[in-house]
Design an enzyme around this catalytic site. Structure first.
Site, PDB file in Angstrom:
ATOM      1  N   ARG A  25       0.805  -1.218   0.000  1.00 27.70           N
ATOM      2  CA  ARG A  25       0.000   0.000   0.000  1.00 27.70           C
ATOM      3  C   ARG A  25       0.842   1.274   0.000  1.00 27.70           C
ATOM      4  O   ARG A  25       0.414   2.320   0.503  1.00 27.70           O
ATOM      5  CB  ARG A  25      -0.992   0.016   1.187  1.00 27.70           C
ATOM      6  CG  ARG A  25      -1.775  -1.275   1.374  1.00 27.70           C
ATOM      7  CD  ARG A  25      -2.595  -1.676   0.172  1.00 27.70           C
ATOM      8  NE  ARG A  25      -3.697  -0.797  -0.095  1.00 27.70           N
ATOM      9  CZ  ARG A  25      -4.923  -0.923   0.428  1.00 27.70           C
ATOM     10  NH1 ARG A  25      -5.191  -1.885   1.237  1.00 27.70           N
ATOM     11  NH2 ARG A  25      -5.870  -0.079   0.097  1.00 27.70           N
ATOM     12  N   ARG A  29      -2.629   7.081  -0.204  1.00 33.16           N
ATOM     13  CA  ARG A  29      -2.974   7.494   1.151  1.00 33.16           C
ATOM     14  C   ARG A  29      -1.940   8.262   1.963  1.00 33.16           C
ATOM     15  O   ARG A  29      -2.212   9.369   2.393  1.00 33.16           O
ATOM     16  CB  ARG A  29      -3.436   6.257   1.945  1.00 33.16           C
ATOM     17  CG  ARG A  29      -4.423   5.423   1.163  1.00 33.16           C
ATOM     18  CD  ARG A  29      -5.051   4.406   2.018  1.00 33.16           C
ATOM     19  NE  ARG A  29      -4.090   3.383   2.466  1.00 33.16           N
ATOM     20  CZ  ARG A  29      -4.423   2.358   3.207  1.00 33.16           C
ATOM     21  NH1 ARG A  29      -5.659   2.226   3.631  1.00 33.16           N
ATOM     22  NH2 ARG A  29      -3.537   1.474   3.551  1.00 33.16           N
ATOM     23  N   ARG A  38      -5.561  12.786  -6.274  1.00 29.51           N
ATOM     24  CA  ARG A  38      -6.842  12.166  -5.935  1.00 29.51           C
ATOM     25  C   ARG A  38      -7.940  13.214  -5.754  1.00 29.51           C
ATOM     26  O   ARG A  38      -9.067  13.031  -6.214  1.00 29.51           O
ATOM     27  CB  ARG A  38      -6.592  11.363  -4.659  1.00 29.51           C
ATOM     28  CG  ARG A  38      -7.746  10.836  -3.932  1.00 29.51           C
ATOM     29  CD  ARG A  38      -8.244   9.551  -4.547  1.00 29.51           C
ATOM     30  NE  ARG A  38      -9.159   8.941  -3.612  1.00 29.51           N
ATOM     31  CZ  ARG A  38     -10.353   9.416  -3.329  1.00 29.51           C
ATOM     32  NH1 ARG A  38     -10.766  10.493  -3.924  1.00 29.51           N
ATOM     33  NH2 ARG A  38     -11.127   8.812  -2.459  1.00 29.51           N
ATOM     34  N   ASP A  75      -6.918  -1.702  -7.741  1.00 31.33           N
ATOM     35  CA  ASP A  75      -7.500  -2.310  -6.545  1.00 31.33           C
ATOM     36  C   ASP A  75      -7.863  -3.749  -6.846  1.00 31.33           C
ATOM     37  O   ASP A  75      -8.092  -4.106  -8.011  1.00 31.33           O
ATOM     38  CB  ASP A  75      -8.743  -1.550  -6.065  1.00 31.33           C
ATOM     39  CG  ASP A  75      -9.002  -1.828  -4.594  1.00 31.33           C
ATOM     40  OD1 ASP A  75      -8.433  -1.138  -3.738  1.00 31.33           O
ATOM     41  OD2 ASP A  75      -9.747  -2.786  -4.300  1.00 31.33           O
ATOM     42  N   TYR A 151     -15.758 -10.425  -0.459  1.00 29.73           N
ATOM     43  CA  TYR A 151     -16.345  -9.120  -0.807  1.00 29.73           C
ATOM     44  C   TYR A 151     -17.639  -9.301  -1.595  1.00 29.73           C
ATOM     45  O   TYR A 151     -18.596  -8.545  -1.409  1.00 29.73           O
ATOM     46  CB  TYR A 151     -15.356  -8.284  -1.622  1.00 29.73           C
ATOM     47  CG  TYR A 151     -14.397  -7.513  -0.745  1.00 29.73           C
ATOM     48  CD1 TYR A 151     -14.838  -6.435   0.015  1.00 29.73           C
ATOM     49  CD2 TYR A 151     -13.058  -7.858  -0.664  1.00 29.73           C
ATOM     50  CE1 TYR A 151     -13.971  -5.731   0.828  1.00 29.73           C
ATOM     51  CE2 TYR A 151     -12.181  -7.163   0.151  1.00 29.73           C
ATOM     52  CZ  TYR A 151     -12.644  -6.100   0.898  1.00 29.73           C
ATOM     53  OH  TYR A 151     -11.791  -5.408   1.714  1.00 29.73           O
TER      54      TYR A 151
END
Ligand code: CP3
Length: 340
Positions: A25, A29, A38, A75, A151
């Site tokens: 990751r 972020r 973003r 993703d 999911y």
């Protein structure tokens, strides 16, 4: 020829002049540069589906943090979407599937993903490869079938994953059918990533740890093995978070590297997996500590892996509120402390 191929050599089990390092990751972020890109868009999905921008944020951590590999910005949820189940990324909450799989007829409505539907990912890989200009390898990735299945059944994250786990007891044939479709979709997708230029691949089984060992072998590793058997062109890393009991069975799988989370003991893993490269496994929370603490913990981690082929990483993805300076310090520490 890559200028820095440390990770590829470590993945092949070769001795390297120092331990290579990257972070799960790492793209996103934590970086203000990522948030700037973003925030100029409608949302996460626009970024994922715009190859030029996905390539830009893929390369950011290579330039800003000094990692030894890039991981393509995308993703794991693009696979269920290509199979016919769309997701939304809800700000500050995470993924949400408006429709989920509840019964057999819901599976009838899905298809095996046509690799062509994910052209934006391959395009992003091609652009990234060009812009990286052979500096470091590019990692492609996908979710493990069990994690994707979770999911599609749960519709998002869950504390217990009781809906997904229930199906393994109540409707095993239905579960296998969906897992088969996800597996087939993933094989086609990963093959195309390699075709586009991915130098290695990682399979993320983020929810491995919620299954009992017997079910993990039967419903997760079986399908991960199929993927590993189907892709022989590049080295594969399998990261099964929380599934310490499964390391034994991974010994005979066609992957080169096994990822360890921070609960797993590198010394034990070295004995169980003498034939695999190991990746990991600093607790991501160690990066909230002082520089002195980070260096001390990194030193302990490197010592625990010893002279076993090793790719340094955290034991899971870097947490969003981590100070990028601390990430840099960790990377620098690995480089310094492991240099022979
Ligand atoms: O590793 C990287 O830097 C490359 C990009 C990447 C993303 N997701 C981008 C992303 C990778 C490898 C993933 C994998 C992924 N996605 C996993 C497996 C790894 C793991 O952490 O266990 C899982 C379970 C997901 C599903 C997912 N996507 C969740 C639960 C969330 C929300 C919470 C979170 O982690 O932020 C996402 C969103 C997501 N995927 C973001 C990013 C950068 C944040 C979205 C934003 O920009 O707002």
């Amino acid at each position: 020829m890559l200028k820095n191929d440390l990770i590829l050599r470590a993945a092949r089990g070769e001795k390297t002049e120092r331990t290579p390092v990257w972070l799960m990751r790492q793209a996103g972020r934590i970086l203000p540069e990522y948030r700037a890109v973003r925030n100029s868009l409608s949302g996460f999905k626009e970024l994922v589906e715009t190859p030029e921008l996905a390539a830009e944020v893929t390369i950011q951590p290579v330039d800003l943090l000094g990692v030894d590999a890039a991981i393509i910005f995308s993703d794991i949820l693009v696979i269920p979407e290509a199979m016919g189940l769309t997701y939304e990324m809800v700000e500050k909450k995470g993924p949400h599937f408006p429709n989920t799989v509840k019964e057999a007829s819901d599976i009838d409505a899905l298809k095996v993903a046509d690799p062509a539907d994910l052209g934006y990912v391959y395009e992003a890989i091609k652009i990234t490869k060009k812009e990286l200009d052979s500096s470091v390898p590019l990692i492609g990735f996908a979710g493990a079938p069990w994690t994707i299945f979770s999911y599609m059944i749960e519709g998002g994250g869950s504390k217990t994953f009781s809906q997904a786990r229930r199906l393994l007891y109540s409707e095993p044939a239905m579960a296998d059918r969906l897992l088969d479709m996800i597996t087939e979709s993933t094989i086609g997708y990963l093959k195309q990533q390699v075709q586009a230029g991915a130098d290695m691949l990682q399979i993320f089984d983020s929810w491995a740890g919620v299954l009992p060992a017997e079910h993990y072998s039967r419903y997760s590793l079986k399908y991960i093995s199929k993927i590993c058997d189907a892709i022989t062109e590049v080295p594969i890393t399998v990261f099964a978070k929380g599934a310490w009991w499964a390391l034994e069975e991974m010994k005979d799988m066609n992957c080169r590297t096994v990822g360890l989370d921070w609960n797993m003991d590198p010394k034990e893993a070295r004995e169980i997996l003498p034939n695999k490269t190991l990746q990991g496994n600093l607790d991501p929370c160690a990066l909230y500590g002082s520089n002195e603490l980070i260096k001390e913990e990194t030193k302990k981690m490197l010592a625990a892996f010893g002279d076993h082929p090793h790719i340094a990483n955290l034991g899971h993805g870097v947490y969003p509120d981590t100070d990028p300076e601390k990430v840099k310090y960790f990377i620098q520490s690995v480089k310094e402390l492991s240099a022979h």
